[in-house]
Design a protein around this motif. Sequence first.
Motif, PDB file in Angstrom:
ATOM      1  N   ASP A  57      34.694  64.313  28.813  1.00 52.27           N
ATOM      2  CA  ASP A  57      35.121  62.910  28.848  1.00 52.27           C
ATOM      3  C   ASP A  57      34.825  62.341  30.221  1.00 52.27           C
ATOM      4  O   ASP A  57      35.209  62.928  31.239  1.00 52.27           O
ATOM      5  N   PHE A  58      34.131  61.209  30.222  1.00 47.80           N
ATOM      6  CA  PHE A  58      33.792  60.534  31.469  1.00 47.80           C
ATOM      7  C   PHE A  58      34.340  59.118  31.442  1.00 47.80           C
ATOM      8  O   PHE A  58      34.431  58.501  30.378  1.00 47.80           O
ATOM      9  N   GLN A  59      34.667  58.625  32.626  1.00 47.11           N
ATOM     10  CA  GLN A  59      34.935  57.210  32.773  1.00 47.11           C
ATOM     11  C   GLN A  59      33.759  56.641  33.547  1.00 47.11           C
ATOM     12  O   GLN A  59      33.359  57.197  34.574  1.00 47.11           O
ATOM     13  N   CYS A  60      33.192  55.575  33.038  1.00 44.44           N
ATOM     14  CA  CYS A  60      32.033  54.944  33.661  1.00 44.44           C
ATOM     15  C   CYS A  60      32.443  53.518  34.016  1.00 44.44           C
ATOM     16  O   CYS A  60      32.694  52.703  33.132  1.00 44.44           O
ATOM     17  N   THR A  61      32.542  53.254  35.312  1.00 49.55           N
ATOM     18  CA  THR A  61      33.015  51.953  35.773  1.00 49.55           C
ATOM     19  C   THR A  61      31.884  51.195  36.440  1.00 49.55           C
ATOM     20  O   THR A  61      31.177  51.745  37.288  1.00 49.55           O
ATOM     21  N   TYR A  62      31.724  49.947  36.046  1.00 48.93           N
ATOM     22  CA  TYR A  62      30.711  49.109  36.680  1.00 48.93           C
ATOM     23  C   TYR A  62      31.236  48.621  38.019  1.00 48.93           C
ATOM     24  O   TYR A  62      32.215  47.894  38.089  1.00 48.93           O
ATOM     25  N   VAL A  63      30.573  49.057  39.100  1.00 50.03           N
ATOM     26  CA  VAL A  63      30.900  48.609  40.450  1.00 50.03           C
ATOM     27  C   VAL A  63      30.408  47.162  40.585  1.00 50.03           C
ATOM     28  O   VAL A  63      31.055  46.308  41.158  1.00 50.03           O
ATOM     29  N   ASP A  64      29.233  46.911  40.034  1.00 48.73           N
ATOM     30  CA  ASP A  64      28.685  45.564  39.898  1.00 48.73           C
ATOM     31  C   ASP A  64      27.758  45.594  38.689  1.00 48.73           C
ATOM     32  O   ASP A  64      27.771  46.564  37.934  1.00 48.73           O
ATOM     33  N   SER A  65      26.940  44.590  38.516  1.00 41.69           N
ATOM     34  CA  SER A  65      26.135  44.531  37.296  1.00 41.69           C
ATOM     35  C   SER A  65      25.016  45.574  37.253  1.00 41.69           C
ATOM     36  O   SER A  65      24.414  45.780  36.215  1.00 41.69           O
ATOM     37  N   ARG A  66      24.761  46.234  38.374  1.00 39.41           N
ATOM     38  CA  ARG A  66      23.688  47.228  38.406  1.00 39.41           C
ATOM     39  C   ARG A  66      24.161  48.651  38.586  1.00 39.41           C
ATOM     40  O   ARG A  66      23.499  49.582  38.188  1.00 39.41           O
ATOM     41  N   ALA A 104      22.731  53.537  32.167  1.00 35.73           N
ATOM     42  CA  ALA A 104      23.137  52.297  32.859  1.00 35.73           C
ATOM     43  C   ALA A 104      21.905  51.533  33.340  1.00 35.73           C
ATOM     44  O   ALA A 104      21.834  50.310  33.223  1.00 35.73           O
ATOM     45  N   GLN A 105      20.920  52.282  33.870  1.00 39.58           N
ATOM     46  CA  GLN A 105      19.672  51.652  34.323  1.00 39.58           C
ATOM     47  C   GLN A 105      18.964  50.977  33.164  1.00 39.58           C
ATOM     48  O   GLN A 105      18.490  49.857  33.261  1.00 39.58           O
ATOM     49  N   ALA A 106      18.900  51.700  32.041  1.00 39.16           N
ATOM     50  CA  ALA A 106      18.196  51.183  30.873  1.00 39.16           C
ATOM     51  C   ALA A 106      18.865  49.924  30.319  1.00 39.16           C
ATOM     52  O   ALA A 106      18.214  49.081  29.708  1.00 39.16           O
ATOM     53  N   LEU A 107      20.162  49.802  30.562  1.00 40.53           N
ATOM     54  CA  LEU A 107      20.901  48.659  30.014  1.00 40.53           C
ATOM     55  C   LEU A 107      21.005  47.480  30.993  1.00 40.53           C
ATOM     56  O   LEU A 107      21.682  46.508  30.718  1.00 40.53           O
ATOM     57  N   GLN A 108      20.306  47.585  32.113  1.00 34.31           N
ATOM     58  CA  GLN A 108      20.390  46.497  33.089  1.00 34.31           C
ATOM     59  C   GLN A 108      19.930  45.157  32.532  1.00 34.31           C
ATOM     60  O   GLN A 108      20.377  44.120  33.001  1.00 34.31           O
ATOM     61  N   GLN A 109      19.061  45.192  31.519  1.00 34.37           N
ATOM     62  CA  GLN A 109      18.624  43.910  30.977  1.00 34.37           C
ATOM     63  C   GLN A 109      19.793  43.149  30.338  1.00 34.37           C
ATOM     64  O   GLN A 109      19.739  41.933  30.239  1.00 34.37           O
ATOM     65  N   ILE A 110      20.844  43.861  29.898  1.00 34.98           N
ATOM     66  CA  ILE A 110      21.984  43.108  29.371  1.00 34.98           C
ATOM     67  C   ILE A 110      23.113  42.937  30.392  1.00 34.98           C
ATOM     68  O   ILE A 110      23.887  42.014  30.285  1.00 34.98           O
ATOM     69  N   THR A 111      23.188  43.825  31.390  1.00 32.85           N
ATOM     70  CA  THR A 111      24.289  43.721  32.344  1.00 32.85           C
ATOM     71  C   THR A 111      23.937  42.890  33.563  1.00 32.85           C
ATOM     72  O   THR A 111      24.809  42.363  34.232  1.00 32.85           O
ATOM     73  N   HIS A 112      22.652  42.793  33.879  1.00 29.18           N
ATOM     74  CA  HIS A 112      22.250  42.076  35.087  1.00 29.18           C
ATOM     75  C   HIS A 112      21.438  40.847  34.692  1.00 29.18           C
ATOM     76  O   HIS A 112      20.313  40.955  34.241  1.00 29.18           O
ATOM     77  N   HIS A 113      22.062  39.697  34.854  1.00 26.21           N
ATOM     78  CA  HIS A 113      21.358  38.442  34.476  1.00 26.21           C
ATOM     79  C   HIS A 113      20.853  37.748  35.725  1.00 26.21           C
ATOM     80  O   HIS A 113      21.549  37.597  36.665  1.00 26.21           O
TER      81      HIS A 113
END
Length: 113
Positions: A57-66, A104-113
């Motif tokens: 089990d991991f917790q993954c927290t966004y520090v910022d959008s990237r 997270a890198q692969a999903l930057q197109q949705i998290t980083h606008h």
Amino acid sequence: MNSELNVDQAMLVNAWQERLSTILKPGDRAEVAADEGDANAIRIHIGAAGRQEYSFDFQCTYVDSREVKVELVDVERDGATTDERNENIQGMVGDYTRHIHECAQALQQITHH
């Protein structure tokens, strides 16, 4: 300047669920859920392939959008908490942490606008 995460948590969970499954080794199972206590975090449960029945089990927290901070919450074997200092487990944790960062890198197109 760091930009804040501005994505609906449910959408984020769905995107992670889809993408992480393609990044993990065949046979590994991932379940992604919203972190009830933190809108910028998700919980990731990974069931490792193989006879040993390990789950992580991991917790993954966004520090910022990237950038994400990945923390190991628990390791279980056959449903019982196990010692994560074991060398084999440490190796698996390292691999999964890398996969989570990769996702997270692969999903930057949705998290980083």
